[in-house]
Design an enzyme around this catalytic site. Structure first.
Site, PDB file in Angstrom:
ATOM      1  N   HIS A  11      -8.196 -31.186 -11.064  1.00 23.86           N
ATOM      2  CA  HIS A  11      -7.511 -30.786  -9.836  1.00 23.86           C
ATOM      3  C   HIS A  11      -8.469 -30.736  -8.645  1.00 23.86           C
ATOM      4  O   HIS A  11      -8.029 -30.708  -7.501  1.00 23.86           O
ATOM      5  CB  HIS A  11      -6.877 -29.415 -10.046  1.00 23.86           C
ATOM      6  CG  HIS A  11      -5.455 -29.295  -9.594  1.00 23.86           C
ATOM      7  ND1 HIS A  11      -4.633 -30.365  -9.310  1.00 23.86           N
ATOM      8  CD2 HIS A  11      -4.694 -28.184  -9.370  1.00 23.86           C
ATOM      9  CE1 HIS A  11      -3.437 -29.921  -8.943  1.00 23.86           C
ATOM     10  NE2 HIS A  11      -3.457 -28.614  -8.967  1.00 23.86           N
ATOM     11  N   ASN A  67      -2.178 -24.529  -4.258  1.00 24.59           N
ATOM     12  CA  ASN A  67      -0.764 -24.446  -3.872  1.00 24.59           C
ATOM     13  C   ASN A  67      -0.533 -23.968  -2.447  1.00 24.59           C
ATOM     14  O   ASN A  67       0.594 -24.021  -1.961  1.00 24.59           O
ATOM     15  CB  ASN A  67      -0.003 -23.554  -4.856  1.00 24.59           C
ATOM     16  CG  ASN A  67       0.019 -24.137  -6.249  1.00 24.59           C
ATOM     17  OD1 ASN A  67      -0.461 -25.237  -6.500  1.00 24.59           O
ATOM     18  ND2 ASN A  67       0.582 -23.387  -7.172  1.00 24.59           N
ATOM     19  N   ASP A  70      -5.893 -35.261  -6.245  1.00 22.74           N
ATOM     20  CA  ASP A  70      -5.683 -35.824  -7.579  1.00 22.74           C
ATOM     21  C   ASP A  70      -4.246 -36.292  -7.744  1.00 22.74           C
ATOM     22  O   ASP A  70      -3.342 -35.755  -7.128  1.00 22.74           O
ATOM     23  CB  ASP A  70      -6.010 -34.771  -8.641  1.00 22.74           C
ATOM     24  CG  ASP A  70      -5.140 -33.532  -8.525  1.00 22.74           C
ATOM     25  OD1 ASP A  70      -5.254 -32.814  -7.511  1.00 22.74           O
ATOM     26  OD2 ASP A  70      -4.313 -33.282  -9.423  1.00 22.74           O
ATOM     27  N   ASN A  88       1.738 -29.608  -5.747  1.00 22.30           N
ATOM     28  CA  ASN A  88       1.977 -28.430  -4.913  1.00 22.30           C
ATOM     29  C   ASN A  88       1.035 -28.318  -3.718  1.00 22.30           C
ATOM     30  O   ASN A  88       1.410 -27.778  -2.683  1.00 22.30           O
ATOM     31  CB  ASN A  88       1.933 -27.162  -5.761  1.00 22.30           C
ATOM     32  CG  ASN A  88       3.140 -27.053  -6.665  1.00 22.30           C
ATOM     33  OD1 ASN A  88       4.233 -27.487  -6.314  1.00 22.30           O
ATOM     34  ND2 ASN A  88       2.947 -26.498  -7.848  1.00 22.30           N
TER      35      ASN A  88
END
Length: 187
Positions: A19, A66, A91, A112
């Site tokens: 991530h 997020n 990513d 997100n």
């Protein structure tokens, strides 16, 4: 003024996870030029440097993935950065590990961090570089997969994709049109 944003999660716990590949591209750009993130504001760590003929802001939001838009929008507003001068790096599960894709606009694709960015920018029309991390081949939950590290077998492909993404950023900052950069790096 241009702004290059790498998406990721703050802290050592997440530093080498899938991530955080957006953060890794920012790190590569900084390392190449012996710069460092020397400012903390707008819920992010950033540097403002002269690159070629432009001022460039390199941003790593520190809001957790997020909520990335909560860092990007205030920084853009404060420095009066135009939307067409923003490039977001993140990513992508839908691309194989090692592949990169540049786009001028698009949806969030279930990401997100991109969803938050779209919400805070009020548009889907911003430049982006997606770096492939592949999908889990087992029944591992996606959240565990993206927060996991790259296996040794993928490290070389990951390093190449980070370098290619950094090269694409540098080309764009130096004045190559984003369409030309897309044509070169999407092949």
């Amino acid at each position: 003024m241009k702004c290059i944003v790498g998406l990721g999660n703050p802290g050592k716990k997440y530093a080498q996870t899938r991530h955080n590949i957006g953060f890794m591209v920012i790190d590569e750009l900084l390392k190449r030029n012996q710069w460092s993130l020397n400012k903390s504001k707008f819920h992010g760590d950033y540097a403002m440097e002269i690159f070629g003929d432009d001022k460039v802001i390199f941003l790593k939001p520190q809001t957790y993935m997020n909520l990335s838009g909560e860092s990007i929008r205030p920084l853009m507003d404060y420095y009066n950065v135009n939307l067409e001068d923003v490039l977001v790096i993140y990513d992508d599960l839908d691309l194989p590990t090692g592949k990169i894709r540049l786009r001028q606009k698009g949806g969030h694709g279930g990401h997100n961090g991109v969803r938050s960015t779209i919400d805070h920018l009020g548009t889907k029309e911003f430049k982006r570089i997606r770096l492939g991390i592949g999908r889990p081949s087992t029944s591992i939950p996606v959240v565990d997969y993206v927060l996991g590290s790259f296996p040794k077998a993928e490290k070389e492909d990951v390093v190449i994709s980070i370098k290619n993404a950094a090269d694409a950023c540098e080309s764009w900052v130096k004045g190559t049109s984003f369409i030309e950069v897309m044509n070169e790096y999407n092949n």
